[in-house]
Design a protein around this motif. Structure first.
Motif, PDB file in Angstrom:
ATOM      1  N   HIS A  28      21.401 -44.488  90.427  1.00 60.44           N
ATOM      2  CA  HIS A  28      21.609 -45.811  91.010  1.00 60.44           C
ATOM      3  C   HIS A  28      22.191 -45.787  92.418  1.00 60.44           C
ATOM      4  O   HIS A  28      22.209 -46.824  93.095  1.00 60.44           O
ATOM      5  CB  HIS A  28      22.476 -46.675  90.066  1.00 60.44           C
ATOM      6  CG  HIS A  28      22.062 -48.109  90.013  1.00 60.44           C
ATOM      7  ND1 HIS A  28      22.430 -48.970  89.007  1.00 60.44           N
ATOM      8  CD2 HIS A  28      21.291 -48.849  90.858  1.00 60.44           C
ATOM      9  CE1 HIS A  28      21.920 -50.169  89.235  1.00 60.44           C
ATOM     10  NE2 HIS A  28      21.228 -50.119  90.360  1.00 60.44           N
ATOM     11  N   TRP A  87      22.318 -57.378  89.570  1.00 61.71           N
ATOM     12  CA  TRP A  87      22.595 -56.006  89.151  1.00 61.71           C
ATOM     13  C   TRP A  87      22.578 -55.983  87.624  1.00 61.71           C
ATOM     14  O   TRP A  87      23.513 -56.466  86.988  1.00 61.71           O
ATOM     15  CB  TRP A  87      23.966 -55.585  89.693  1.00 61.71           C
ATOM     16  CG  TRP A  87      24.165 -54.107  89.847  1.00 61.71           C
ATOM     17  CD1 TRP A  87      24.734 -53.262  88.946  1.00 61.71           C
ATOM     18  CD2 TRP A  87      23.813 -53.324  90.988  1.00 61.71           C
ATOM     19  NE1 TRP A  87      24.747 -51.986  89.466  1.00 61.71           N
ATOM     20  CE2 TRP A  87      24.185 -51.997  90.717  1.00 61.71           C
ATOM     21  CE3 TRP A  87      23.205 -53.616  92.213  1.00 61.71           C
ATOM     22  CZ2 TRP A  87      23.985 -50.946  91.625  1.00 61.71           C
ATOM     23  CZ3 TRP A  87      23.005 -52.584  93.119  1.00 61.71           C
ATOM     24  CH2 TRP A  87      23.391 -51.274  92.813  1.00 61.71           C
ATOM     25  N   ASP A 126      22.902 -54.019  84.401  1.00 55.26           N
ATOM     26  CA  ASP A 126      23.536 -52.711  84.225  1.00 55.26           C
ATOM     27  C   ASP A 126      24.590 -52.776  83.120  1.00 55.26           C
ATOM     28  O   ASP A 126      25.206 -53.829  82.905  1.00 55.26           O
ATOM     29  CB  ASP A 126      24.229 -52.347  85.564  1.00 55.26           C
ATOM     30  CG  ASP A 126      24.379 -50.845  85.790  1.00 55.26           C
ATOM     31  OD1 ASP A 126      24.787 -50.134  84.842  1.00 55.26           O
ATOM     32  OD2 ASP A 126      24.122 -50.392  86.916  1.00 55.26           O
ATOM     33  N   ASP A 140      29.233 -50.328  88.700  1.00 52.54           N
ATOM     34  CA  ASP A 140      28.959 -49.469  89.866  1.00 52.54           C
ATOM     35  C   ASP A 140      29.757 -49.931  91.080  1.00 52.54           C
ATOM     36  O   ASP A 140      29.266 -49.926  92.207  1.00 52.54           O
ATOM     37  CB  ASP A 140      27.451 -49.424  90.172  1.00 52.54           C
ATOM     38  CG  ASP A 140      26.641 -48.874  89.010  1.00 52.54           C
ATOM     39  OD1 ASP A 140      27.232 -48.229  88.112  1.00 52.54           O
ATOM     40  OD2 ASP A 140      25.411 -49.083  88.992  1.00 52.54           O
ATOM     41  N   ASP A 160      19.071 -51.160  86.113  1.00 51.70           N
ATOM     42  CA  ASP A 160      19.522 -49.886  85.552  1.00 51.70           C
ATOM     43  C   ASP A 160      19.119 -49.897  84.082  1.00 51.70           C
ATOM     44  O   ASP A 160      19.514 -50.797  83.331  1.00 51.70           O
ATOM     45  CB  ASP A 160      21.045 -49.771  85.712  1.00 51.70           C
ATOM     46  CG  ASP A 160      21.577 -48.394  85.357  1.00 51.70           C
ATOM     47  OD1 ASP A 160      21.066 -47.789  84.382  1.00 51.70           O
ATOM     48  OD2 ASP A 160      22.519 -47.942  86.025  1.00 51.70           O
TER      49      ASP A 160
HETATM   50 MN   LIG Z   1      24.022 -48.482  87.471  1.00 51.03          MN
END
Ligand SMILES: [Mn+2]
Length: 304
Positions: A106, A126, A128, A132, A231
């Protein structure tokens, strides 16, 4: 002679990078997704699909002696790859209607998001298990794939934050997260103060994916475009076992599809990342096959 068509153009670019984390195999993600039939699947939706191939990414053995900072491993190499991805993203986006960036880990999304944000006023979703949002100071592991959101918003690591132009590429209100269920403690404190919209798995359980997705689309309605950074560890490991950092309790198959279908109906999504697929840990490529299905949903595939 080939007749010109009015079909919309989708570009695919692979970034076979595994330098942002320590498990080997995620560099094979672009091959796995291509093998799962990404190009054919999108062509069936009546797009013209152009595969741009892969960026050249150093393998970890080449840079094993780079004495990189243990708080941000291989940061120089990751920065070089993201710089090149930023430039190629601008090329892809200005010559197509939709771009798909295949990771890789990522950390590559600093390059793709910086590129898209240089052209359009975007909102980034995002998707996920993790936020992050670490910095080299807050990160327990020193893995750069846990830092891209911090860099995109102008925080550390600075070499990543300064790609394209110095500092922040997005206001925190232009960043939203969904599927979150695993935060490091210092990261959690930073995230609470960040101004980023965060929808955890608890929120999804309580309110449902449809309501939350509609709220996100409405939150981004004043912006020109939406970039989806997917992700694959956002999905439950039952559906997506081939990821480096699986976390139980993730999005179901149908929740992930509904998320993509509602985003498609917004008409605003112009680009996506598909990251963190690790074919070595996968079960007969099913995680890459699921990624292809989700990309098709985001590009407008409907059951009826
Ligand atoms: Mn990620």
């Amino acid at each position: 002679m080939i007749e010109p068509t009015n079909r919309k153009v989708v570009r695919i670019l692979g970034v076979p990078m595994d330098l942002g984390q320590q498990r080997r195999g995620v560099d094979m993600g672009p091959s796995a997704v291509r093998y799962a039939g990404l190009q054919e699947r999108i062509s069936e939706l009546d797009y013209e699909v152009i595969d741009m191939g892969n960026l050249v990414v150093p393998v970890v053995e080449e840079i094993a002696n780079d004495h990189s900072d243990q708080h941000a491993r291989h940061l120089d190499a990751v920065t070089q790859v993201c710089q090149e991805l930023y430039e190629r993203t601008v090329e892809c986006m200005t010559t197509s209607d939709f771009s798909i960036f295949l990771g890789g880990d990522h950390s590559m999304s600093v390059g793709s998001v910086t590129g898209v944000a240089s052209l359009h006023k975007i909102g980034v979703l995002w998707v996920d298990a993790h936020a992050d949002y670490n910095t080299p100071t807050s990160s327990p592991s020193g893995n750069v794939h846990g830092m891209p959101v911090a860099a995109i918003l102008g925080d550390e690591p600075q070499p990543l934050a300064n790609i394209g132009k110095p500092g922040s590429k997005l206001h925190p209100s232009q960043m939203a997260m969904i599927g979150i269920r695993n935060l490091d403690s210092a990261e959690r404190d930073r995230l609470v103060r960040s101004g980023i919209t965060v929808h955890t798995m608890t929120d999804i359980d309580e309110h449902g994916i449809a309501l939350l997705t509609r709220q996100l689309i409405s939150r981004f309605k004043h912006l020109d475009a939406i970039h989806v950074s997917l992700d694959m560890d956002s999905l439950d490991p039952d559906f997506a076992p081939g990821v480096g950092t699986p976390v139980p309790g993730g999005l179901t198959y149908r929740e992930a599809h509904l998320l993509m279908e509602l985003l498609a109906s917004s008409g605003k999504v112009r680009s996506m990342d598909i990251v963190e697929i690790n074919p070595i840990l996968d079960n007969r490529n099913r995680t890459a096959e699921l990624a292809v299905e989700l990309a098709a949903s985001l590009l407008g595939q409907r059951i009826m």
